[in-house]
Design a protein around this motif. Structure first.
Motif, PDB file in Angstrom:
ATOM      1  N   ASN A 160      50.570  21.008 -16.231  1.00  0.00           N
ATOM      2  CA  ASN A 160      50.589  21.908 -15.075  1.00  0.00           C
ATOM      3  C   ASN A 160      49.669  23.110 -15.293  1.00  0.00           C
ATOM      4  OD1 ASN A 160      52.368  20.262 -13.748  1.00  0.00           O
ATOM      5  ND2 ASN A 160      54.169  21.402 -14.373  1.00  0.00           N
ATOM      6  N   ARG A 161      49.642  23.617 -16.513  1.00  0.00           N
ATOM      7  CA  ARG A 161      48.718  24.711 -16.839  1.00  0.00           C
ATOM      8  C   ARG A 161      47.275  24.255 -16.663  1.00  0.00           C
ATOM      9  NH1 ARG A 161      47.013  26.192 -22.119  1.00  0.00           N
ATOM     10  NH2 ARG A 161      46.558  23.981 -22.176  1.00  0.00           N
ATOM     11  N   ASN A 162      46.969  23.035 -17.129  1.00  0.00           N
ATOM     12  CA  ASN A 162      45.613  22.513 -17.021  1.00  0.00           C
ATOM     13  C   ASN A 162      45.208  22.309 -15.562  1.00  0.00           C
ATOM     14  OD1 ASN A 162      45.596  22.561 -19.775  1.00  0.00           O
ATOM     15  ND2 ASN A 162      45.690  20.351 -20.038  1.00  0.00           N
ATOM     16  N   LYS A 163      46.119  21.810 -14.738  1.00  0.00           N
ATOM     17  CA  LYS A 163      45.832  21.634 -13.317  1.00  0.00           C
ATOM     18  C   LYS A 163      45.574  22.984 -12.653  1.00  0.00           C
ATOM     19  CE  LYS A 163      48.402  17.358 -12.953  1.00  0.00           C
ATOM     20  NZ  LYS A 163      49.642  16.725 -12.500  1.00  0.00           N
ATOM     21  N   HIS A 164      46.331  23.998 -13.053  1.00  0.00           N
ATOM     22  CA  HIS A 164      46.126  25.348 -12.535  1.00  0.00           C
ATOM     23  C   HIS A 164      44.723  25.842 -12.877  1.00  0.00           C
ATOM     24  CE1 HIS A 164      46.465  29.731 -12.193  1.00  0.00           C
ATOM     25  NE2 HIS A 164      46.104  29.788 -13.468  1.00  0.00           N
ATOM     26  N   VAL A 165      44.322  25.726 -14.125  1.00  0.00           N
ATOM     27  CA  VAL A 165      42.997  26.190 -14.565  1.00  0.00           C
ATOM     28  C   VAL A 165      41.903  25.462 -13.791  1.00  0.00           C
ATOM     29  CG1 VAL A 165      41.361  26.264 -16.490  1.00  0.00           C
ATOM     30  CG2 VAL A 165      43.741  26.922 -16.859  1.00  0.00           C
ATOM     31  N   MET A 166      42.029  24.148 -13.657  1.00  0.00           N
ATOM     32  CA  MET A 166      40.995  23.368 -12.984  1.00  0.00           C
ATOM     33  C   MET A 166      40.899  23.714 -11.498  1.00  0.00           C
ATOM     34  SD  MET A 166      41.526  19.687 -14.846  1.00  0.00           S
ATOM     35  CE  MET A 166      40.427  18.829 -13.737  1.00  0.00           C
ATOM     36  N   SER A 167      42.033  23.857 -10.821  1.00  0.00           N
ATOM     37  CA  SER A 167      41.983  24.070  -9.372  1.00  0.00           C
ATOM     38  C   SER A 167      41.753  25.526  -8.988  1.00  0.00           C
ATOM     39  CB  SER A 167      43.256  23.545  -8.708  1.00  0.00           C
ATOM     40  OG  SER A 167      44.383  24.278  -9.131  1.00  0.00           O
ATOM     41  N   VAL A 168      42.280  26.469  -9.766  1.00  0.00           N
ATOM     42  CA  VAL A 168      42.164  27.886  -9.401  1.00  0.00           C
ATOM     43  C   VAL A 168      40.921  28.533  -9.994  1.00  0.00           C
ATOM     44  CG1 VAL A 168      43.269  30.146  -9.586  1.00  0.00           C
ATOM     45  CG2 VAL A 168      44.641  28.134  -9.081  1.00  0.00           C
TER      46      VAL A 168
END
Length: 85
Positions: free
Chosen positions: A44-52
């Motif tokens: 979830n942290r990685n998805k946050h970094v990639m999308s935001v």
């Protein structure tokens, strides 16, 4: 802040190097300088970094559509519900 890799594979590898958790809270911290977000799961942290922060976008590839989403599972759901694929 450190340099951001440019290709998708290098970005994923870069995120795998950041496995640190926030001490007693045991949460995964966002690796972006100045961001205070934290997550129970590394994915979830990685998805946050990639999308935001990296602004990775996923576009519907159905002819004539072109809708764009921040996360891959969102475009997959869109194609399944809107285009029945």
């Amino acid at each position: 802040m450190h340099p951001i890799p440019t290709d998708h594979a290098a970005k994923k590898l870069h995120l795998r190097t950041h496995n640190e958790r926030d001490g007693a809270a045991g949460r995964f911290l966002c690796t972006w300088t100045g961001c205070t977000e934290s997550y129970a799961h590394k994915d979830n942290r990685n998805k946050h970094v990639m999308s935001v922060h990296w602004e990775v976008k996923f576009q519907c590839d159905v002819s004539g559509c072109g809708r764009v989403y921040a996360r891959e599972h969102e475009v997959t759901r869109h194609k399944r519900t809107e285009h029945h694929r």
